[in-house]
Motif scaffolding. Structure first.
Motif, PDB file in Angstrom:
ATOM      1  N   GLU A 205       8.595  12.971   4.569  1.00 19.77           N
ATOM      2  CA  GLU A 205       7.638  13.319   3.517  1.00 19.77           C
ATOM      3  C   GLU A 205       8.186  12.948   2.146  1.00 19.77           C
ATOM      4  OE1 GLU A 205       5.293  17.237   1.725  1.00 19.77           O
ATOM      5  OE2 GLU A 205       6.185  17.309   3.734  1.00 19.77           O
ATOM      6  N   ASN A 206       9.461  13.240   1.925  1.00 20.42           N
ATOM      7  CA  ASN A 206      10.082  12.888   0.644  1.00 20.42           C
ATOM      8  C   ASN A 206      10.195  11.371   0.478  1.00 20.42           C
ATOM      9  OD1 ASN A 206      10.323  15.559   0.004  1.00 20.42           O
ATOM     10  ND2 ASN A 206      12.512  15.712   0.466  1.00 20.42           N
ATOM     11  N   ILE A 207      10.462  10.681   1.578  1.00 15.09           N
ATOM     12  CA  ILE A 207      10.561   9.220   1.522  1.00 15.09           C
ATOM     13  C   ILE A 207       9.217   8.609   1.129  1.00 15.09           C
ATOM     14  CG2 ILE A 207      10.866   7.143   2.924  1.00 15.09           C
ATOM     15  CD1 ILE A 207      13.016   8.703   4.493  1.00 15.09           C
ATOM     16  N   GLU A 208       8.136   9.085   1.744  1.00 13.69           N
ATOM     17  CA  GLU A 208       6.808   8.566   1.419  1.00 13.69           C
ATOM     18  C   GLU A 208       6.442   8.869  -0.028  1.00 13.69           C
ATOM     19  OE1 GLU A 208       4.660   6.544   3.052  1.00 13.69           O
ATOM     20  OE2 GLU A 208       6.414   6.314   4.346  1.00 13.69           O
ATOM     21  N   LYS A 209       6.802  10.065  -0.491  1.00 13.10           N
ATOM     22  CA  LYS A 209       6.533  10.430  -1.885  1.00 13.10           C
ATOM     23  C   LYS A 209       7.291   9.510  -2.828  1.00 13.10           C
ATOM     24  CE  LYS A 209       6.990  14.225  -5.207  1.00 13.10           C
ATOM     25  NZ  LYS A 209       7.494  15.609  -5.425  1.00 13.10           N
ATOM     26  N   TRP A 210       8.567   9.233  -2.527  1.00 16.32           N
ATOM     27  CA  TRP A 210       9.385   8.337  -3.358  1.00 16.32           C
ATOM     28  C   TRP A 210       8.794   6.932  -3.376  1.00 16.32           C
ATOM     29  CZ3 TRP A 210      12.060   3.836  -2.263  1.00 16.32           C
ATOM     30  CH2 TRP A 210      12.963   3.395  -3.235  1.00 16.32           C
ATOM     31  N   ARG A 211       8.381   6.448  -2.217  1.00 16.08           N
ATOM     32  CA  ARG A 211       7.812   5.101  -2.138  1.00 16.08           C
ATOM     33  C   ARG A 211       6.540   4.985  -2.964  1.00 16.08           C
ATOM     34  NH1 ARG A 211       8.869   3.925   4.354  1.00 16.08           N
ATOM     35  NH2 ARG A 211      10.977   3.052   4.077  1.00 16.08           N
ATOM     36  N   LYS A 212       5.696   6.004  -2.901  1.00 17.77           N
ATOM     37  CA  LYS A 212       4.461   5.983  -3.695  1.00 17.77           C
ATOM     38  C   LYS A 212       4.784   5.997  -5.187  1.00 17.77           C
ATOM     39  CE  LYS A 212       0.053   6.165  -4.588  1.00 17.77           C
ATOM     40  NZ  LYS A 212      -0.763   7.326  -4.165  1.00 17.77           N
ATOM     41  N   GLU A 213       5.733   6.835  -5.582  1.00 20.27           N
ATOM     42  CA  GLU A 213       6.123   6.904  -6.993  1.00 20.27           C
ATOM     43  C   GLU A 213       6.684   5.570  -7.468  1.00 20.27           C
ATOM     44  OE1 GLU A 213       8.885  10.095  -6.946  1.00 20.27           O
ATOM     45  OE2 GLU A 213       7.352  11.676  -7.127  1.00 20.27           O
ATOM     46  N   GLN A 214       7.503   4.937  -6.632  1.00 22.38           N
ATOM     47  CA  GLN A 214       8.095   3.653  -7.002  1.00 22.38           C
ATOM     48  C   GLN A 214       7.039   2.552  -7.077  1.00 22.38           C
ATOM     49  OE1 GLN A 214      11.374   2.970  -7.908  1.00 22.38           O
ATOM     50  NE2 GLN A 214      11.422   5.208  -7.996  1.00 22.38           N
ATOM     51  N   ALA A 215       6.055   2.607  -6.181  1.00 23.73           N
ATOM     52  CA  ALA A 215       4.979   1.613  -6.210  1.00 23.73           C
ATOM     53  C   ALA A 215       4.173   1.728  -7.503  1.00 23.73           C
ATOM     54  CB  ALA A 215       4.070   1.790  -4.996  1.00 23.73           C
ATOM     55  N   VAL A 216       3.867   2.958  -7.893  1.00 23.16           N
ATOM     56  CA  VAL A 216       3.123   3.178  -9.138  1.00 23.16           C
ATOM     57  C   VAL A 216       3.959   2.730 -10.332  1.00 23.16           C
ATOM     58  CG1 VAL A 216       2.136   4.926 -10.656  1.00 23.16           C
ATOM     59  CG2 VAL A 216       1.740   5.051  -8.188  1.00 23.16           C
ATOM     60  N   LYS A 217       5.246   3.091 -10.341  1.00 20.20           N
ATOM     61  CA  LYS A 217       6.142   2.729 -11.443  1.00 20.20           C
ATOM     62  C   LYS A 217       6.254   1.208 -11.571  1.00 20.20           C
ATOM     63  CE  LYS A 217      10.937   3.488 -13.003  1.00 20.20           C
ATOM     64  NZ  LYS A 217      11.468   2.118 -12.896  1.00 20.20           N
ATOM     65  N   ARG A 218       6.451   0.529 -10.452  1.00 21.61           N
ATOM     66  CA  ARG A 218       6.596  -0.931 -10.479  1.00 21.61           C
ATOM     67  C   ARG A 218       5.304  -1.599 -10.936  1.00 21.61           C
ATOM     68  NH1 ARG A 218       9.859  -4.035  -5.849  1.00 21.61           N
ATOM     69  NH2 ARG A 218      11.494  -3.112  -7.137  1.00 21.61           N
ATOM     70  N   THR A 219       4.178  -1.063 -10.498  1.00 26.01           N
ATOM     71  CA  THR A 219       2.892  -1.638 -10.890  1.00 26.01           C
ATOM     72  C   THR A 219       2.649  -1.456 -12.383  1.00 26.01           C
ATOM     73  OG1 THR A 219       2.015  -1.138  -8.685  1.00 26.01           O
ATOM     74  CG2 THR A 219       0.422  -1.665 -10.406  1.00 26.01           C
ATOM     75  N   ARG A 220       2.968  -0.273 -12.917  1.00 22.61           N
ATOM     76  CA  ARG A 220       2.794  -0.038 -14.358  1.00 22.61           C
ATOM     77  C   ARG A 220       3.670  -0.975 -15.181  1.00 22.61           C
ATOM     78  NH1 ARG A 220      -0.341   4.021 -15.735  1.00 22.61           N
ATOM     79  NH2 ARG A 220      -0.693   5.775 -14.310  1.00 22.61           N
ATOM     80  N   GLU A 221       4.874  -1.250 -14.695  1.00 18.39           N
ATOM     81  CA  GLU A 221       5.807  -2.092 -15.431  1.00 18.39           C
ATOM     82  C   GLU A 221       5.444  -3.572 -15.346  1.00 18.39           C
ATOM     83  OE1 GLU A 221       9.837   0.671 -14.815  1.00 18.39           O
ATOM     84  OE2 GLU A 221       9.523  -1.137 -13.611  1.00 18.39           O
ATOM     85  N   ARG A 222       4.996  -4.019 -14.170  1.00 19.57           N
ATOM     86  CA  ARG A 222       4.830  -5.452 -13.942  1.00 19.57           C
ATOM     87  C   ARG A 222       3.378  -5.925 -13.928  1.00 19.57           C
ATOM     88  NH1 ARG A 222       9.448  -6.653  -9.279  1.00 19.57           N
ATOM     89  NH2 ARG A 222      11.103  -5.423 -10.260  1.00 19.57           N
ATOM     90  N   ARG A 223       2.467  -5.060 -13.470  1.00 18.38           N
ATOM     91  CA  ARG A 223       1.057  -5.438 -13.403  1.00 18.38           C
ATOM     92  C   ARG A 223       0.175  -4.275 -13.844  1.00 18.38           C
ATOM     93  NH1 ARG A 223      -0.751  -9.588 -10.259  1.00 18.38           N
ATOM     94  NH2 ARG A 223      -2.727  -9.021 -11.242  1.00 18.38           N
ATOM     95  N   PRO A 224       0.280  -3.870 -15.109  1.00 19.73           N
ATOM     96  CA  PRO A 224      -0.526  -2.730 -15.572  1.00 19.73           C
ATOM     97  C   PRO A 224      -2.027  -2.965 -15.432  1.00 19.73           C
ATOM     98  CG  PRO A 224       0.445  -3.922 -17.420  1.00 19.73           C
ATOM     99  CD  PRO A 224       1.108  -4.437 -16.181  1.00 19.73           C
ATOM    100  N   ASP A 225      -2.435  -4.241 -15.371  1.00 16.52           N
ATOM    101  CA  ASP A 225      -3.859  -4.539 -15.218  1.00 16.52           C
ATOM    102  C   ASP A 225      -4.421  -4.009 -13.906  1.00 16.52           C
ATOM    103  OD1 ASP A 225      -2.028  -6.796 -14.353  1.00 16.52           O
ATOM    104  OD2 ASP A 225      -3.873  -7.423 -13.342  1.00 16.52           O
ATOM    105  N   LEU A 226      -3.566  -3.830 -12.899  1.00 11.98           N
ATOM    106  CA  LEU A 226      -4.032  -3.318 -11.614  1.00 11.98           C
ATOM    107  C   LEU A 226      -4.358  -1.833 -11.680  1.00 11.98           C
ATOM    108  CD1 LEU A 226      -1.537  -5.074  -9.166  1.00 11.98           C
ATOM    109  CD2 LEU A 226      -3.906  -5.711  -9.669  1.00 11.98           C
ATOM    110  N   ILE A 227      -3.759  -1.140 -12.641  1.00 13.54           N
ATOM    111  CA  ILE A 227      -3.995   0.298 -12.789  1.00 13.54           C
ATOM    112  C   ILE A 227      -5.066   0.565 -13.830  1.00 13.54           C
ATOM    113  CG2 ILE A 227      -2.955   2.486 -13.503  1.00 13.54           C
ATOM    114  CD1 ILE A 227      -0.355   1.558 -12.283  1.00 13.54           C
ATOM    115  N   ASP A 228      -4.988  -0.159 -14.946  1.00 14.36           N
ATOM    116  CA  ASP A 228      -5.950   0.052 -16.033  1.00 14.36           C
ATOM    117  C   ASP A 228      -7.313  -0.513 -15.656  1.00 14.36           C
ATOM    118  OD1 ASP A 228      -3.797   1.069 -17.360  1.00 14.36           O
ATOM    119  OD2 ASP A 228      -3.385  -0.774 -18.475  1.00 14.36           O
TER     120      ASP A 228
END
Length: 228
Positions: A205-228
């Motif tokens: 459960e913690n691993i999946e939570k970490w992976r989701k957080e890292q995916a969001v963080k990486r997307t915000r840093e590299r492809r913010p257009d995918l979130i905005d």
């Protein structure tokens, strides 16, 4: 089994890609059938000419409609099926190709890729033959072959049973609207660079939570257009 046909002036470009790695394995599993056709073989010109000067003048040569129409009609007849194929034109003016397009096209039975060269295509090819136009980016290549191979790779890997684990494709970057999370493997300590403790914890459960957080963080840093 999906069928993909490539219409090109340079068929020698394809074997290295289609006969390697995942694409070759997919063909061996009979998940997909690849066929490459030389557009020149369908020209009625005795010299195999497939291009001509543009009406109204201008630079460059234009791919004529006759060999392309005849090639597509030949491929449709050879497929001997009742369903209509998607006829895809690779060009800079096409719709930007996305993962969602790959997922949609992976559900089709037959794809025909038209790979042009020269200045462009006779517009009647677009108007009366093509079902879809795609561009793989805001840049210009010398022809549509590389774009067609990129699309073929992205589609083939989504076909059932092609990847060792179908979940691999489901969690790829863009499949869930985010870039994929970081990956690590052995050793846990390489030259002092450590694998995050959470991945070694065994707590799923913690691993999946970490992976989701890292995916969001990486997307915000590299492809913010995918979130905005």
């Amino acid at each position: 089994m999906m069928r993909m046909d490539f219409l090109t002036l340079f068929p020698e470009m394809f074997p290295g890609v289609l006969q390697s790695s995942i694409l070759n394995k997919a063909a061996e599993k009979e998940s997909v059938q690849f066929n490459v056709h030389n557009i020149r073989d369908f020209s009625v010109n005795k010299h195999g000419k497939v291009d001509d000067y543009p009406y109204g003048g201008g630079a460059g040569m234009v791919l004529t409609p006759q060999p392309v129409f005849d090639a597509v009609e030949h491929v449709k007849g050879a497929a001997n099926v009742v369903y209509a194929p998607r006829v895809i034109l690779l060009c800079p003016q096409g719709k930007p190709y996305k993962q969602a397009d790959a997922e949609k096209l992976a559900s089709e039975k037959h794809l025909i890729f038209i790979c042009g060269h020269y200045e462009g295509y006779d517009e009647r090819i677009r108007e009366h033959l093509v079902t879809d136009e795609y561009s793989i980016g805001d840049f210009v290549l010398t022809g549509g072959e590389l774009g067609a191979m990129v699309m073929a790779d992205s589609i083939t890997r989504l076909l059932p049973g092609v990847l060792g684990n179908d979940e691999s494709a489901e969690k790829d970057s863009f499949s869930q609207g985010l870039l994929e999370h970081p990956h690590y493997t052995r050793p846990a300590d390489f030259r002092g660079y450590q694998v995050p403790d959470v991945l070694l914890s065994g707590h799923h459960e913690n691993i999946e939570k970490w992976r989701k957080e890292q995916a969001v963080k990486r997307t915000r840093e590299r492809r913010p257009d995918l979130i905005d």
